[in-house]
Write a protein that holds these residues in place. Structure first.
Motif, PDB file in Angstrom:
ATOM      1  N   ALA A 134       0.812  -1.215   0.000  1.00  0.00           N
ATOM      2  CA  ALA A 134       0.000   0.000   0.000  1.00  0.00           C
ATOM      3  C   ALA A 134       0.850   1.272   0.000  1.00  0.00           C
ATOM      4  O   ALA A 134       0.334   2.363   0.212  1.00  0.00           O
ATOM      5  CB  ALA A 134      -0.937  -0.007   1.206  1.00  0.00           C
ATOM      6  N   GLY A 135       2.154   1.124  -0.250  1.00  0.00           N
ATOM      7  CA  GLY A 135       3.029   2.301  -0.273  1.00  0.00           C
ATOM      8  C   GLY A 135       2.833   3.101  -1.555  1.00  0.00           C
ATOM      9  O   GLY A 135       2.167   2.648  -2.492  1.00  0.00           O
ATOM     10  N   LEU A 136       3.399   4.284  -1.584  1.00  0.00           N
ATOM     11  CA  LEU A 136       3.235   5.147  -2.755  1.00  0.00           C
ATOM     12  C   LEU A 136       4.257   4.846  -3.852  1.00  0.00           C
ATOM     13  O   LEU A 136       4.073   5.230  -5.000  1.00  0.00           O
ATOM     14  CB  LEU A 136       3.349   6.618  -2.338  1.00  0.00           C
ATOM     15  CG  LEU A 136       2.205   7.139  -1.462  1.00  0.00           C
ATOM     16  CD1 LEU A 136       2.509   8.557  -0.987  1.00  0.00           C
ATOM     17  CD2 LEU A 136       0.880   7.098  -2.210  1.00  0.00           C
ATOM     18  N   ARG A 143       9.854   6.229  -5.356  1.00  0.00           N
ATOM     19  CA  ARG A 143      11.151   6.067  -6.050  1.00  0.00           C
ATOM     20  C   ARG A 143      10.972   5.438  -7.426  1.00  0.00           C
ATOM     21  O   ARG A 143      11.885   5.464  -8.234  1.00  0.00           O
ATOM     22  CB  ARG A 143      12.106   5.213  -5.188  1.00  0.00           C
ATOM     23  CG  ARG A 143      12.643   5.950  -3.970  1.00  0.00           C
ATOM     24  CD  ARG A 143      13.302   4.999  -3.013  1.00  0.00           C
ATOM     25  NE  ARG A 143      12.343   4.026  -2.503  1.00  0.00           N
ATOM     26  CZ  ARG A 143      12.645   2.802  -2.078  1.00  0.00           C
ATOM     27  NH1 ARG A 143      13.894   2.393  -2.097  1.00  0.00           N
ATOM     28  NH2 ARG A 143      11.718   1.996  -1.629  1.00  0.00           N
ATOM     29  N   LYS A 148       3.623  -0.468  -7.680  1.00  0.00           N
ATOM     30  CA  LYS A 148       4.925  -0.975  -8.163  1.00  0.00           C
ATOM     31  C   LYS A 148       5.020  -2.491  -8.015  1.00  0.00           C
ATOM     32  O   LYS A 148       5.777  -3.137  -8.726  1.00  0.00           O
ATOM     33  CB  LYS A 148       6.074  -0.292  -7.425  1.00  0.00           C
ATOM     34  CG  LYS A 148       6.148  -0.616  -5.944  1.00  0.00           C
ATOM     35  CD  LYS A 148       7.340   0.029  -5.265  1.00  0.00           C
ATOM     36  CE  LYS A 148       7.248  -0.194  -3.757  1.00  0.00           C
ATOM     37  NZ  LYS A 148       8.260   0.487  -2.997  1.00  0.00           N
ATOM     38  N   GLU A 149       4.219  -3.058  -7.104  1.00  0.00           N
ATOM     39  CA  GLU A 149       4.278  -4.502  -6.845  1.00  0.00           C
ATOM     40  C   GLU A 149       3.811  -5.339  -8.029  1.00  0.00           C
ATOM     41  O   GLU A 149       4.042  -6.534  -8.081  1.00  0.00           O
ATOM     42  CB  GLU A 149       3.431  -4.854  -5.617  1.00  0.00           C
ATOM     43  CG  GLU A 149       3.978  -4.319  -4.298  1.00  0.00           C
ATOM     44  CD  GLU A 149       3.697  -2.839  -4.046  1.00  0.00           C
ATOM     45  OE1 GLU A 149       2.906  -2.224  -4.804  1.00  0.00           O
ATOM     46  OE2 GLU A 149       4.269  -2.295  -3.079  1.00  0.00           O
ATOM     47  N   GLN A 174      -5.254  -0.246   3.719  1.00  0.00           N
ATOM     48  CA  GLN A 174      -4.599   0.803   4.513  1.00  0.00           C
ATOM     49  C   GLN A 174      -5.079   2.127   3.903  1.00  0.00           C
ATOM     50  O   GLN A 174      -4.721   2.457   2.771  1.00  0.00           O
ATOM     51  CB  GLN A 174      -3.068   0.686   4.410  1.00  0.00           C
ATOM     52  CG  GLN A 174      -2.343   1.680   5.300  1.00  0.00           C
ATOM     53  CD  GLN A 174      -0.829   1.690   5.073  1.00  0.00           C
ATOM     54  OE1 GLN A 174      -0.335   1.319   4.012  1.00  0.00           O
ATOM     55  NE2 GLN A 174      -0.099   2.148   6.071  1.00  0.00           N
ATOM     56  N   PRO A 187      -1.088   5.901   3.482  1.00  0.00           N
ATOM     57  CA  PRO A 187       0.228   5.275   3.658  1.00  0.00           C
ATOM     58  C   PRO A 187       0.971   5.850   4.863  1.00  0.00           C
ATOM     59  O   PRO A 187       1.844   6.703   4.738  1.00  0.00           O
ATOM     60  CB  PRO A 187       0.947   5.605   2.339  1.00  0.00           C
ATOM     61  CG  PRO A 187       0.298   6.843   1.838  1.00  0.00           C
ATOM     62  CD  PRO A 187      -1.109   6.849   2.353  1.00  0.00           C
ATOM     63  N   LEU A 188       0.597   5.375   6.042  1.00  0.00           N
ATOM     64  CA  LEU A 188       1.163   5.925   7.279  1.00  0.00           C
ATOM     65  C   LEU A 188       2.349   5.114   7.797  1.00  0.00           C
ATOM     66  O   LEU A 188       2.665   5.157   8.984  1.00  0.00           O
ATOM     67  CB  LEU A 188       0.073   6.018   8.357  1.00  0.00           C
ATOM     68  CG  LEU A 188      -1.055   7.000   8.057  1.00  0.00           C
ATOM     69  CD1 LEU A 188      -2.129   6.954   9.139  1.00  0.00           C
ATOM     70  CD2 LEU A 188      -0.515   8.431   7.912  1.00  0.00           C
ATOM     71  N   LEU A 248       5.167   1.466   7.296  1.00  0.00           N
ATOM     72  CA  LEU A 248       5.172   0.003   7.229  1.00  0.00           C
ATOM     73  C   LEU A 248       4.492  -0.625   8.454  1.00  0.00           C
ATOM     74  O   LEU A 248       3.702  -1.572   8.328  1.00  0.00           O
ATOM     75  CB  LEU A 248       6.642  -0.460   7.116  1.00  0.00           C
ATOM     76  CG  LEU A 248       6.917  -1.947   7.110  1.00  0.00           C
ATOM     77  CD1 LEU A 248       6.148  -2.649   6.012  1.00  0.00           C
ATOM     78  CD2 LEU A 248       8.419  -2.189   6.956  1.00  0.00           C
ATOM     79  N   LEU A 261       7.862  -7.929   2.280  1.00  0.00           N
ATOM     80  CA  LEU A 261       7.885  -6.674   1.525  1.00  0.00           C
ATOM     81  C   LEU A 261       8.123  -7.024   0.060  1.00  0.00           C
ATOM     82  O   LEU A 261       9.189  -7.560  -0.283  1.00  0.00           O
ATOM     83  CB  LEU A 261       9.022  -5.775   2.034  1.00  0.00           C
ATOM     84  CG  LEU A 261       8.722  -4.844   3.212  1.00  0.00           C
ATOM     85  CD1 LEU A 261       8.018  -5.552   4.339  1.00  0.00           C
ATOM     86  CD2 LEU A 261       9.985  -4.168   3.692  1.00  0.00           C
ATOM     87  N   PRO A 262       7.136  -6.768  -0.788  1.00  0.00           N
ATOM     88  CA  PRO A 262       7.255  -7.264  -2.165  1.00  0.00           C
ATOM     89  C   PRO A 262       8.250  -6.501  -3.024  1.00  0.00           C
ATOM     90  O   PRO A 262       8.463  -6.873  -4.171  1.00  0.00           O
ATOM     91  CB  PRO A 262       5.835  -7.128  -2.709  1.00  0.00           C
ATOM     92  CG  PRO A 262       5.200  -6.090  -1.861  1.00  0.00           C
ATOM     93  CD  PRO A 262       5.862  -6.123  -0.515  1.00  0.00           C
ATOM     94  N   GLY A 278      12.463  -1.713  -5.406  1.00  0.00           N
ATOM     95  CA  GLY A 278      11.818  -0.427  -5.102  1.00  0.00           C
ATOM     96  C   GLY A 278      12.553   0.770  -5.667  1.00  0.00           C
ATOM     97  O   GLY A 278      12.042   1.885  -5.583  1.00  0.00           O
TER      98      GLY A 278
HETATM   99  P1  UTP Z   1       8.937   1.281   0.957  1.00  0.00           P
HETATM  100  O1  UTP Z   1       9.280   2.440   1.763  1.00  0.00           O
HETATM  101  O2  UTP Z   1      10.022   0.553   0.229  1.00  0.00           O
HETATM  102  O3  UTP Z   1       7.853   1.599  -0.146  1.00  0.00           O
HETATM  103  O4  UTP Z   1       8.102   0.270   1.824  1.00  0.00           O
HETATM  104  P2  UTP Z   1       7.147   2.906  -0.590  1.00  0.00           P
HETATM  105  O5  UTP Z   1       6.885   3.803   0.559  1.00  0.00           O
HETATM  106  O6  UTP Z   1       5.996   2.443  -1.411  1.00  0.00           O
HETATM  107  O7  UTP Z   1       8.242   3.455  -1.593  1.00  0.00           O
HETATM  108  P3  UTP Z   1       8.973   4.868  -1.751  1.00  0.00           P
HETATM  109  O8  UTP Z   1       9.950   4.927  -0.610  1.00  0.00           O
HETATM  110  O9  UTP Z   1       7.939   5.938  -1.760  1.00  0.00           O
HETATM  111  O10 UTP Z   1       9.638   4.706  -3.082  1.00  0.00           O
HETATM  112  C1  UTP Z   1       8.283  -1.133   1.816  1.00  0.00           C
HETATM  113  C2  UTP Z   1       6.984  -1.846   1.538  1.00  0.00           C
HETATM  114  O11 UTP Z   1       5.994  -1.434   2.470  1.00  0.00           O
HETATM  115  C3  UTP Z   1       4.813  -1.037   1.810  1.00  0.00           C
HETATM  116  C4  UTP Z   1       5.223  -0.671   0.387  1.00  0.00           C
HETATM  117  O12 UTP Z   1       4.166  -0.906  -0.507  1.00  0.00           O
HETATM  118  C5  UTP Z   1       6.422  -1.571   0.154  1.00  0.00           C
HETATM  119  O13 UTP Z   1       6.024  -2.803  -0.405  1.00  0.00           O
HETATM  120  N1  UTP Z   1       4.201   0.101   2.536  1.00  0.00           N
HETATM  121  C6  UTP Z   1       4.973   1.147   2.925  1.00  0.00           C
HETATM  122  C7  UTP Z   1       2.849   0.075   2.806  1.00  0.00           C
HETATM  123  O14 UTP Z   1       2.128  -0.882   2.450  1.00  0.00           O
HETATM  124  N2  UTP Z   1       2.296   1.150   3.451  1.00  0.00           N
HETATM  125  C8  UTP Z   1       3.032   2.213   3.862  1.00  0.00           C
HETATM  126  O15 UTP Z   1       2.470   3.139   4.472  1.00  0.00           O
HETATM  127  C9  UTP Z   1       4.411   2.207   3.588  1.00  0.00           C
END
Ligand code: UTP
Length: 286
Positions: free
Chosen positions: A11-13, A16, A26-27, A103, A106-107, A109, A129-130, A255
């Protein structure tokens, strides 16, 4: 410690990996021709996991859609007698049982892992972590599960990193008690190289006990306003024996663009149907 569920956080943004990650997570980006998320699920299944909980951001369902049946595509392949491809497509849906957890924002990990609390329940579980993809003879997660079962304790995967890489990771302190195995005494998130307790970084695989959820729920936002998993792991290490295992194999960081490229080369050169031609091509450009 028996593990039958894995939480994959997606659920990250992915900032990068912009612009690739603007409209799709990105996954779902591939390594050669396989989405990263599928590689991670295959690793989990090879390690004996039966249930997969995928944490996604609202509406970004692509990573889960990949594991749903595609009747149109299957009919098309069947009508054209493409049995091998049909088999490959069907197998994806039968690999495991999938559940989605959302989620909302994105707050961090730690916050992402917390969203899987209801689906995991009161049992030990894996976190994957994918964007960390492993090429190991024995699946990286399987290596960790073996330690967790033997020690009846939580464990994280460790990777030795160069000093210049240290500020990107959670770095552990601990005592080496066996080949590749460390009893952890603490960890620091993204330290300066000169202040780091070691050169061992936590990378994307964890076996955790359910009590981590209560620790996460009590946790206050740390660096960047995010709920960090590392803070909860520090508390866990205070409460009970906690291990780190220097896994055997290679890890790629999907990533970021350089890690993404390296993974294409690493896995491309391992593909029997592509390796010779790909190697020949690489020789002409390097
Ligand atoms: P990363 O920090 O590598 O991913 O988190 P990110 O935040 O998506 O990427 P950048 O830094 O902006 O480029 C590691 C993993 O944790 C997930 C991400 O999807 C990734 O697989 N993650 C991270 C979440 O699911 N939620 C979050 O709030 C943060």
């Amino acid at each position: 410690m028996k593990v039958s569920k894995a939480v994959i956080v997606a659920a990250g943004l992915g900032t990068r990996m912009l612009p690739a990650s603007k409209a799709i997570p990105k996954e779902i980006l591939p390594v050669v021709d396989k989405p990263a998320i599928q590689m991670v699920v295959e690793e989990a299944v090879a390690a004996g996991i039966k249930e997969i909980i995928v944490v996604i951001s609202p509406g970004r369902t692509t990573v889960l859609d990949h594991f749903r049946p595609s009747p149109e595509l299957e009919r098309h392949l069947s009508e054209r007698g493409k049995e091998d491809t049909l088999e490959l497509v069907k197998k994806i849906c039968a690999m495991a049982e999938f559940t989605a957890a959302e989620q909302a924002q994105p707050l961090g990990l730690g916050h992402a892992v917390l969203q899987a609390r209801g689906d995991v329940g009161n049992e030990p579980f894996a976190v994957m972590l994918p964007d960390d993809i492993f090429d190991c003879q024995r699946p990286c997660l399987g290596q960790l599960i073996a330690v967790a079962e033997r020690r009846d304790a939580p464990v994280v995967s460790l990777l030795k990193v160069a000093a210049s890489e240290v500020p990107k990771y959670g770095i552990v302190s601990g005592d080496r008690i066996d080949e590749r195995l460390f009893r952890l005494t603490g960890m620091v998130e993204k330290p300066e190289p000169e202040k780091a307790p070691s050169d061992l970084a936590i990378v994307g695989r964890y076996i955790l006990p359910p009590e981590i959820f209560a620790i996460l729920a009590e946790g206050k936002p740390g660096a960047g306003g995010e709920i960090q998993l590392t803070d909860a792991l520090i508390e866990l290490a205070r409460r009970r024996p906690f291990y780190g295992y220097e896994f055997e194999g290679t890890r790629y960081d999907l990533g970021d663009p350089l890690g993404f490229l390296t993974a294409q080369v690493g896995f491309g050169l391992k593909r029997a149907d592509l390796a010779d031609r790909f190697r020949a091509y690489l020789k002409t450009v390097v």
